[in-house]
Motif scaffolding. Structure first.
Motif, PDB file in Angstrom:
ATOM      1  N   ARG A 201       0.842  -1.186   0.000  1.00  0.00           N
ATOM      2  CA  ARG A 201       0.000   0.000   0.000  1.00  0.00           C
ATOM      3  C   ARG A 201       0.882   1.243   0.000  1.00  0.00           C
ATOM      4  N   VAL A 202       0.494   2.230  -0.761  1.00  0.00           N
ATOM      5  CA  VAL A 202       1.282   3.460  -0.853  1.00  0.00           C
ATOM      6  C   VAL A 202       1.079   4.284   0.413  1.00  0.00           C
ATOM      7  N   ASN A 203       2.186   4.619   1.070  1.00  0.00           N
ATOM      8  CA  ASN A 203       2.144   5.428   2.288  1.00  0.00           C
ATOM      9  C   ASN A 203       2.508   6.872   1.990  1.00  0.00           C
ATOM     10  N   LEU A 204       1.987   7.755   2.794  1.00  0.00           N
ATOM     11  CA  LEU A 204       2.288   9.179   2.682  1.00  0.00           C
ATOM     12  C   LEU A 204       2.958   9.674   3.951  1.00  0.00           C
ATOM     13  N   ASP A 237      -6.324   7.860  -2.744  1.00  0.00           N
ATOM     14  CA  ASP A 237      -5.671   8.520  -3.883  1.00  0.00           C
ATOM     15  C   ASP A 237      -4.376   9.182  -3.415  1.00  0.00           C
ATOM     16  N   PRO A 238      -3.381   8.368  -3.010  1.00  0.00           N
ATOM     17  CA  PRO A 238      -2.164   8.958  -2.444  1.00  0.00           C
ATOM     18  C   PRO A 238      -1.383   9.817  -3.428  1.00  0.00           C
ATOM     19  N   ILE A 249       3.076  17.011   1.584  1.00  0.00           N
ATOM     20  CA  ILE A 249       2.787  15.588   1.701  1.00  0.00           C
ATOM     21  C   ILE A 249       3.497  14.874   0.566  1.00  0.00           C
ATOM     22  N   ARG A 250       4.144  13.763   0.878  1.00  0.00           N
ATOM     23  CA  ARG A 250       4.871  13.029  -0.149  1.00  0.00           C
ATOM     24  C   ARG A 250       4.749  11.541   0.067  1.00  0.00           C
ATOM     25  N   ARG A 362       8.835  -2.985  -3.499  1.00  0.00           N
ATOM     26  CA  ARG A 362       8.693  -1.776  -4.324  1.00  0.00           C
ATOM     27  C   ARG A 362       9.716  -1.710  -5.446  1.00  0.00           C
ATOM     28  N   ARG A 363      10.833  -2.389  -5.279  1.00  0.00           N
ATOM     29  CA  ARG A 363      11.866  -2.423  -6.325  1.00  0.00           C
ATOM     30  C   ARG A 363      12.189  -3.881  -6.642  1.00  0.00           C
ATOM     31  N   PRO A 364      11.241  -4.580  -7.274  1.00  0.00           N
ATOM     32  CA  PRO A 364      11.415  -6.024  -7.467  1.00  0.00           C
ATOM     33  C   PRO A 364      12.609  -6.394  -8.321  1.00  0.00           C
TER      34      PRO A 364
END
Length: 486
Positions: A201-204, A237-238, A249-250, A362-364
């Motif tokens: 899941r994309v975190n902020l 919607d990150p 926010i990033r 995230r970097r497979p």
């Protein structure tokens, strides 16, 4: 795969290949030929192709799903084609990998997956279209579970079997086993390998220090607090939230947030402190340091060895209303006077170059680029940078040693050797107590009680290692444990 993504399988677009499939192929090709990073290149290619949301989601699933399971898919292809993948044209092999992913891991109809991948093969290597058709139809006649049995049957031992089925190189499986065994939790190995192949899941990170830093909504979008990081958040919607926040926010993994905050919140900030981010690129942690410095009245210098990555740091901190002095230079050769801290820095973040085995979700592609030989070279560099960092600390200054890898040579190996070199000139701090104190919820931690190892399967973060030390005494900040002494 979502229902929206399945719509891509129906329409071919130009030359019988859907735009999403073309984008996925282009990214795989760039990863293979140019050592590109999918997480950096894919958004650009999606934007350039003008993909709608459903097509973008499908391209993302194809790209990351194929890269994560590439090792397993190659073993399937060797069985289906009855030849080693090394004998297959590399571009055609990428086409076949994408096809195998659709056939074994998605709900794309078989006829659509085969038709479009054959069309793509015809485009990149016209004479290989018949071969691609035959191989993919062979793959399609056997279920995913049966292919797993066939691939697993060729394993030499338990780690080789796990490596084959989880699509990790065997040396990484062994390294993960050793790291978990150090915590007495070797039984979690399969869960860790599975987590590496899940879409995170994309975190902020909601940067502190701004007037509205505690806002629960941005542009009408509600932010849900992350489980652990006090500045972390998630939302549906990150990317949109990050883009519309003006830099406040990033996108940032929760583990990276905790690593930066461990340094800034280990002790109260005194106005006028000088901080150094020693290996700053691409700048995500630098931005957190800058925001924390803004609230505490500290100054920040960011050092990066590569100009292009230094430019990324400048972009990362552009939205924080504090001046960050970004420098380009070798972190092993620090000139404290030139950096504006002749008496040393009060806090230094050493986010050391490492194998990156903690961020394979995230970097497979990183799992296929590294080898055991890289570990020895990197631990030497990590040790040199650690010595430079301690030498640049003011008396009483704090260093955070961080790696995005759980490999014990890069974590306890590098850190333990450094502690032995510096002796009573450094004091190990209770990193676990610091991180537990700043976390929103209890953390399930094990192993060394004074360091922190986070895990994808246990915490939902990258596998970040965090260790804090303080420079003792009133001796000169000039390093007195030189590389030559090692």
């Amino acid at each position: 795969m979502s229902g929206g993504a399945r719509s891509n399988s129906r329409g071919g677009g130009a030359e019988g290949v859907s735009p999403a499939r073309r984008v996925a192929f282009e990214v795989l090709e760039a990863v293979r030929t140019d050592e590109a990073y999918a997480n950096l290149l894919l958004p650009t290619r999606i934007s350039r192709a003008g993909l709608n949301r459903a097509d973008a989601a499908f391209a993302t699933e194809l790209t990351y799903g194929t890269l994560r399971m590439l090792g397993f898919y190659d073993l399937v292809l060797e069985l289906a084609a009855d030849r080693p993948t090394s004998s297959i044209d590399p571009a055609v092999l990428d086409v076949l990998r994408l096809g195998v992913h659709q056939l074994l891991a998605t709900r794309v109809p078989t006829h659509a997956a085969v038709f479009e991948q054959v069309a793509l093969a015809r485009k990149v290597a016209p004479k290989a279209a018949g071969f691609a058709n035959a191989v993919l139809r062979t793959v399609s006649r056997t279920s995913a579970d049966s292919w797993r049995e066939l691939v697993g049957a060729g394993a030499k031992d338990r780690d080789d079997r796990l490596a084959r089925l989880s699509s990790h190189p065997a040396w990484i499986v062994r390294a993960f086993r050793a790291a978990l065994a150090r915590e007495g939790r070797e039984s979690e190995l399969e869960a860790l390998l599975e987590a590496d192949n899940d879409s995170p899941r994309v975190n902020l990170a909601v940067l502190p220090g701004f007037d509205d830093a505690d806002a629960e909504t941005v542009g009408g979008v509600t932010l849900e607090p992350d489980r652990y990081s006090p500045i972390g958040a998630v939302t549906d919607d990150p990317i949109g939230v990050a883009r519309s926040s003006g830099g406040r926010i990033r996108v940032q993994d929760e583990g990276s947030q905790l690593a930066a905050l461990a340094l800034t919140r280990a002790t109260p900030i005194a106005p006028g402190e000088r901080w150094l981010d020693l290996c700053a690129g691409p700048g995500g942690k630098t931005a957190v340091l800058a925001a924390e410095a803004l609230g505490g009245g500290a100054g920040v210098v960011a050092n990066e060895a590569v100009q292009a990555r230094a430019d990324l740091v400048r972009n990362a901190v552009a939205g924080v209303p504090i001046e960050v002095d970004v420098r380009v230079g070798d972190g092993r050769e620090l000139d404290l006077t030139a950096l504006g801290a002749p008496d040393g820095f009060d806090r230094i973040l050493l986010d050391a170059p490492c194998t990156g085995l903690g961020a394979l979700r995230r970097r497979p592609e990183a799992r296929w680029r590294k080898s055991p030989a890289d570990v020895a070279e990197l631990t030497k560099l990590q040790g040199d940078l650690f010595d430079a960092a301690v030498g640049a600390l003011a008396p009483g200054g704090i260093l955070a040693y961080v790696t995005c890898s759980p490999h014990t040579a890069e974590t306890h190996g590098t850190f333990g050797a450094a502690l032995a070199r510096w002796g009573d000139r450094v004091e190990q701090l209770d990193t676990r107590a610091v991180v537990v104190a700043l976390s929103r919820h209890p953390l399930d931690l094990d192993g060394d009680p004074r360091t922190v190892q986070l895990w994808p399967h246990r915490h939902g973060t990258d596998a970040m290692f965090i260790a804090l030390v303080r420079r003792t005494g009133a001796d000169s900040p000039v390093a007195d444990a030189t590389v030559a002494d090692r």
